[in-house]
Write a protein that holds these residues in place. Structure first.
Motif, PDB file in Angstrom:
ATOM      1  N   ASN A 168       0.870  -1.174   0.000  1.00  0.00           N
ATOM      2  CA  ASN A 168       0.000   0.000   0.000  1.00  0.00           C
ATOM      3  C   ASN A 168       0.905   1.222   0.000  1.00  0.00           C
ATOM      4  OD1 ASN A 168      -2.305  -1.638   0.206  1.00  0.00           O
ATOM      5  ND2 ASN A 168      -2.159  -1.661   2.446  1.00  0.00           N
ATOM      6  N   PHE A 169       1.003   1.880  -1.137  1.00  0.00           N
ATOM      7  CA  PHE A 169       1.963   2.978  -1.293  1.00  0.00           C
ATOM      8  C   PHE A 169       1.342   4.320  -0.917  1.00  0.00           C
ATOM      9  CE2 PHE A 169       4.014   6.279  -3.899  1.00  0.00           C
ATOM     10  CZ  PHE A 169       5.333   6.119  -3.507  1.00  0.00           C
ATOM     11  N   SER A 170       0.276   4.690  -1.589  1.00  0.00           N
ATOM     12  CA  SER A 170      -0.370   5.982  -1.327  1.00  0.00           C
ATOM     13  C   SER A 170      -1.877   5.782  -1.363  1.00  0.00           C
ATOM     14  CB  SER A 170       0.076   7.014  -2.371  1.00  0.00           C
ATOM     15  OG  SER A 170      -0.574   8.247  -2.155  1.00  0.00           O
ATOM     16  N   VAL A 171      -2.420   5.351  -0.234  1.00  0.00           N
ATOM     17  CA  VAL A 171      -3.851   5.087  -0.110  1.00  0.00           C
ATOM     18  C   VAL A 171      -4.357   5.812   1.135  1.00  0.00           C
ATOM     19  CG1 VAL A 171      -5.644   3.323   0.071  1.00  0.00           C
ATOM     20  CG2 VAL A 171      -3.507   2.802  -1.138  1.00  0.00           C
ATOM     21  N   GLN A 172      -5.320   6.686   0.969  1.00  0.00           N
ATOM     22  CA  GLN A 172      -5.899   7.383   2.110  1.00  0.00           C
ATOM     23  C   GLN A 172      -6.723   6.402   2.952  1.00  0.00           C
ATOM     24  OE1 GLN A 172      -5.134  10.761   2.695  1.00  0.00           O
ATOM     25  NE2 GLN A 172      -3.731  10.245   1.033  1.00  0.00           N
ATOM     26  N   GLU A 173      -6.801   6.675   4.237  1.00  0.00           N
ATOM     27  CA  GLU A 173      -7.528   5.776   5.140  1.00  0.00           C
ATOM     28  C   GLU A 173      -8.959   5.538   4.671  1.00  0.00           C
ATOM     29  OE1 GLU A 173      -9.163   5.778   9.746  1.00  0.00           O
ATOM     30  OE2 GLU A 173      -7.280   6.815   9.290  1.00  0.00           O
ATOM     31  N   THR A 174      -9.609   6.598   4.170  1.00  0.00           N
ATOM     32  CA  THR A 174     -11.007   6.457   3.744  1.00  0.00           C
ATOM     33  C   THR A 174     -11.162   5.636   2.476  1.00  0.00           C
ATOM     34  OG1 THR A 174     -10.788   8.605   2.637  1.00  0.00           O
ATOM     35  CG2 THR A 174     -11.774   8.590   4.846  1.00  0.00           C
ATOM     36  N   ASP A 175     -10.057   5.388   1.770  1.00  0.00           N
ATOM     37  CA  ASP A 175     -10.127   4.570   0.556  1.00  0.00           C
ATOM     38  C   ASP A 175     -10.170   3.078   0.867  1.00  0.00           C
ATOM     39  OD1 ASP A 175     -10.153   6.736  -1.140  1.00  0.00           O
ATOM     40  OD2 ASP A 175      -7.974   6.799  -1.349  1.00  0.00           O
ATOM     41  N   PHE A 176      -9.715   2.703   2.060  1.00  0.00           N
ATOM     42  CA  PHE A 176      -9.760   1.291   2.441  1.00  0.00           C
ATOM     43  C   PHE A 176     -11.206   0.901   2.762  1.00  0.00           C
ATOM     44  CE2 PHE A 176      -5.277   2.135   3.598  1.00  0.00           C
ATOM     45  CZ  PHE A 176      -4.670   1.041   2.998  1.00  0.00           C
ATOM     46  N   PRO A 177     -11.577  -0.346   2.484  1.00  0.00           N
ATOM     47  CA  PRO A 177     -12.881  -0.827   2.954  1.00  0.00           C
ATOM     48  C   PRO A 177     -12.981  -0.671   4.471  1.00  0.00           C
ATOM     49  CG  PRO A 177     -11.884  -2.399   1.436  1.00  0.00           C
ATOM     50  CD  PRO A 177     -10.837  -1.366   1.729  1.00  0.00           C
TER      51      PRO A 177
ATOM     52  N   LEU B 232     -11.184  -2.879   6.914  1.00  0.00           N
ATOM     53  CA  LEU B 232      -9.726  -2.907   6.910  1.00  0.00           C
ATOM     54  C   LEU B 232      -9.092  -1.661   7.523  1.00  0.00           C
ATOM     55  CD1 LEU B 232      -8.920  -4.334   3.345  1.00  0.00           C
ATOM     56  CD2 LEU B 232      -8.957  -5.565   5.525  1.00  0.00           C
ATOM     57  N   ARG B 233      -9.871  -0.644   7.816  1.00  0.00           N
ATOM     58  CA  ARG B 233      -9.292   0.632   8.238  1.00  0.00           C
ATOM     59  C   ARG B 233      -8.537   0.556   9.553  1.00  0.00           C
ATOM     60  NH1 ARG B 233     -14.404   4.528   6.451  1.00  0.00           N
ATOM     61  NH2 ARG B 233     -14.240   4.019   4.222  1.00  0.00           N
ATOM     62  N   GLU B 234      -8.923  -0.375  10.426  1.00  0.00           N
ATOM     63  CA  GLU B 234      -8.214  -0.528  11.701  1.00  0.00           C
ATOM     64  C   GLU B 234      -7.018  -1.462  11.577  1.00  0.00           C
ATOM     65  OE1 GLU B 234      -8.876   1.204  14.464  1.00  0.00           O
ATOM     66  OE2 GLU B 234     -10.345   2.256  13.226  1.00  0.00           O
ATOM     67  N   LYS B 235      -6.897  -2.115  10.420  1.00  0.00           N
ATOM     68  CA  LYS B 235      -5.840  -3.121  10.258  1.00  0.00           C
ATOM     69  C   LYS B 235      -4.781  -2.725   9.236  1.00  0.00           C
ATOM     70  CE  LYS B 235      -9.171  -6.872  11.093  1.00  0.00           C
ATOM     71  NZ  LYS B 235      -9.792  -8.092  10.498  1.00  0.00           N
ATOM     72  N   ALA B 236      -5.151  -1.878   8.267  1.00  0.00           N
ATOM     73  CA  ALA B 236      -4.246  -1.585   7.161  1.00  0.00           C
ATOM     74  C   ALA B 236      -3.927  -0.103   7.075  1.00  0.00           C
ATOM     75  CB  ALA B 236      -4.872  -2.058   5.846  1.00  0.00           C
ATOM     76  N   THR B 237      -2.765   0.195   6.514  1.00  0.00           N
ATOM     77  CA  THR B 237      -2.362   1.570   6.260  1.00  0.00           C
ATOM     78  C   THR B 237      -1.536   1.580   4.980  1.00  0.00           C
ATOM     79  OG1 THR B 237      -1.346   3.540   7.242  1.00  0.00           O
ATOM     80  CG2 THR B 237      -0.199   1.447   7.570  1.00  0.00           C
ATOM     81  N   SER B 238      -1.070   2.752   4.592  1.00  0.00           N
ATOM     82  CA  SER B 238      -0.190   2.852   3.435  1.00  0.00           C
ATOM     83  C   SER B 238       1.049   3.649   3.808  1.00  0.00           C
ATOM     84  CB  SER B 238      -0.910   3.506   2.245  1.00  0.00           C
ATOM     85  OG  SER B 238      -1.174   4.871   2.498  1.00  0.00           O
ATOM     86  N   LEU B 239       2.046   3.574   2.973  1.00  0.00           N
ATOM     87  CA  LEU B 239       3.313   4.250   3.257  1.00  0.00           C
ATOM     88  C   LEU B 239       3.105   5.758   3.341  1.00  0.00           C
ATOM     89  CD1 LEU B 239       6.277   3.559   3.702  1.00  0.00           C
ATOM     90  CD2 LEU B 239       6.632   3.808   1.243  1.00  0.00           C
ATOM     91  N   PHE B 240       2.260   6.284   2.465  1.00  0.00           N
ATOM     92  CA  PHE B 240       1.898   7.691   2.499  1.00  0.00           C
ATOM     93  C   PHE B 240       0.382   7.774   2.619  1.00  0.00           C
ATOM     94  CE2 PHE B 240       5.862   7.406   0.104  1.00  0.00           C
ATOM     95  CZ  PHE B 240       6.662   8.300   0.800  1.00  0.00           C
ATOM     96  N   SER B 241      -0.113   7.738   3.832  1.00  0.00           N
ATOM     97  CA  SER B 241      -1.555   7.687   4.069  1.00  0.00           C
ATOM     98  C   SER B 241      -2.155   9.053   4.361  1.00  0.00           C
ATOM     99  CB  SER B 241      -1.864   6.741   5.229  1.00  0.00           C
ATOM    100  OG  SER B 241      -1.232   7.193   6.420  1.00  0.00           O
ATOM    101  N   THR B 242      -1.332   9.983   4.817  1.00  0.00           N
ATOM    102  CA  THR B 242      -1.856  11.303   5.178  1.00  0.00           C
ATOM    103  C   THR B 242      -1.132  12.435   4.477  1.00  0.00           C
ATOM    104  OG1 THR B 242      -0.366  11.422   7.089  1.00  0.00           O
ATOM    105  CG2 THR B 242      -2.567  10.499   7.463  1.00  0.00           C
ATOM    106  N   SER B 243      -0.154  12.117   3.650  1.00  0.00           N
ATOM    107  CA  SER B 243       0.617  13.154   2.956  1.00  0.00           C
ATOM    108  C   SER B 243       0.940  12.703   1.538  1.00  0.00           C
ATOM    109  CB  SER B 243       1.916  13.445   3.714  1.00  0.00           C
ATOM    110  OG  SER B 243       2.721  12.284   3.770  1.00  0.00           O
TER     111      SER B 243
END
Length: 328
Positions: free
Chosen positions: A213-222, A225-236
């Motif tokens: 997960n390279f650049s995925v905003q938290e709201t883009d995850f199902p 999965l939001r409590e389990k997954a993140t991305s390398l650039f999730s907020t920037s």
């Protein structure tokens, strides 16, 4: 190398400076018309190329996946890779298996912008988003014994963790055996599979695949999965391109391979462990267990101490950790 590939490589090498069409033509032995056509094709693929009547052309750094961009991110110590970049793939693991069947060479890398039917360990599906992830598989032909197979997953995990820490200024951890975590959430899953030669009893092919997960905003995850997954650039906004991260992952991977049989990477793997010293639950042969993860041995197996000081030694293919919590 195609005309388009030559033009793209030269433009990327020249960045951030302009290069005139005349200079490009001289360096590549191409006509101005051929260069113009190649640049228009690249623009259609999503590449941003500025033009100036007096200065020529300039490649604007973008996150379009390309074999040329990946190659430019490889260092001189990394072997030459055969790279294929796809807009979408059902599974890059399947693509790499087909490449093995078709006798494609060692160090064949397949990268996709979108994976349509991604699977992890035990066939579990995972989230994939076009433009937001890295989905890739590497075909290797090591001719090694099966006992050495586990090393590839461990080496790959350390390589990914190093590259992420280096480029994104994060502190990654590794959940045994194949997941990369940031701040308690999964950012990457790694899968290794081997094909054997029946006569020699050795591994003829190894395929290492991963989804990042390279650049995925938290709201883009199902939601699930939001409590389990993140991305390398999730907020920037990303500070690097996916091509640059891919290149350095393989730089790190081959650097470790060249150091073998030195086992320093294994100590780094242990230090990055997300599970050592914690209580874990797992199932094995239909029975549930709970214990404290006490060690990762030199074969990459997880040692879990159960009640009454009974130890279980778990290999990567046997179990799925279902619970991890800090020991009291």
């Amino acid at each position: 190398m195609s005309t388009k590939s030559q033009v793209l490589t030269l433009l990327m090498q020249q960045t951030p400076d302009y290069i005139s069409g005349e200079d490009m033509g001289q360096q590549l032995s191409l006509s101005r018309t051929a260069i113009w056509k190649a640049i228009n094709e690249l623009k259609k693929e999503g590449h941003t190329i500025s033009s100036s009547r007096n200065k020529g052309y300039r490649y604007e750094k973008s996150d379009v996946l390309s074999a040329e961009g990946i190659r430019l991110a490889l260092n001189s110590a990394t072997p030459e890779l055969s790279i294929t970049v796809l807009d979408a793939s059902e599974s890059t693991m399947k693509d790499a298996k087909l490449a093995a069947i078709n006798s494609e060479p060692d160090n064949t890398l397949i990268v996709a912008d979108l994976q349509e039917a991604p699977k992890g360990r035990f066939g579990r599906p995972f989230f994939s988003k076009a433009g937001g992830g890295i989905y890739m598989s590497m075909l290797l032909r090591p001719n090694q014994n099966f006992e050495e197979m586990a090393q590839y997953t461990l080496i790959m995990a350390v390589a990914v963790a190093r590259a992420m820490d280096k480029f994104a200024n994060v502190q990654t951890e590794i959940k045994w055996v194949n997941d990369i975590y940031i701040n308690g959430k999964k950012v990457c899953g790694i899968l290794s599979e081997a094909m054997s030669d029946v006569e020699s009893g050795q591994i003829s092919n190894v395929i290492i695949g991963m989804g990042i997960n390279f650049s995925v905003q938290e709201t883009d995850f199902p939601k699930e999965l939001r409590e389990k997954a993140t991305s390398l650039f999730s907020t920037s906004k990303p500070t690097i391109t996916r091509n640059e991260l891919i290149g350095d992952i393989w730089n790190q991977f081959y650097a470790i391979l060249k150091q073998l049989p030195n086992q320093e990477f294994l100590e780094e793997y242990r230090k990055r462990s997300f599970v050592l010293g914690k209580t874990v639950q797992f199932s094995q042969a239909g029975q549930d267990y709970e214990g404290i993860a006490t060690a990762i041995n030199d074969r990459g197996e997880l040692v879990v101490e159960l009640q009454n000081n009974v130890e279980k030694v778990l290999s990567s293919g046997e179990i799925s950790l279902s619970k991890i919590e800090s020991s009291k």
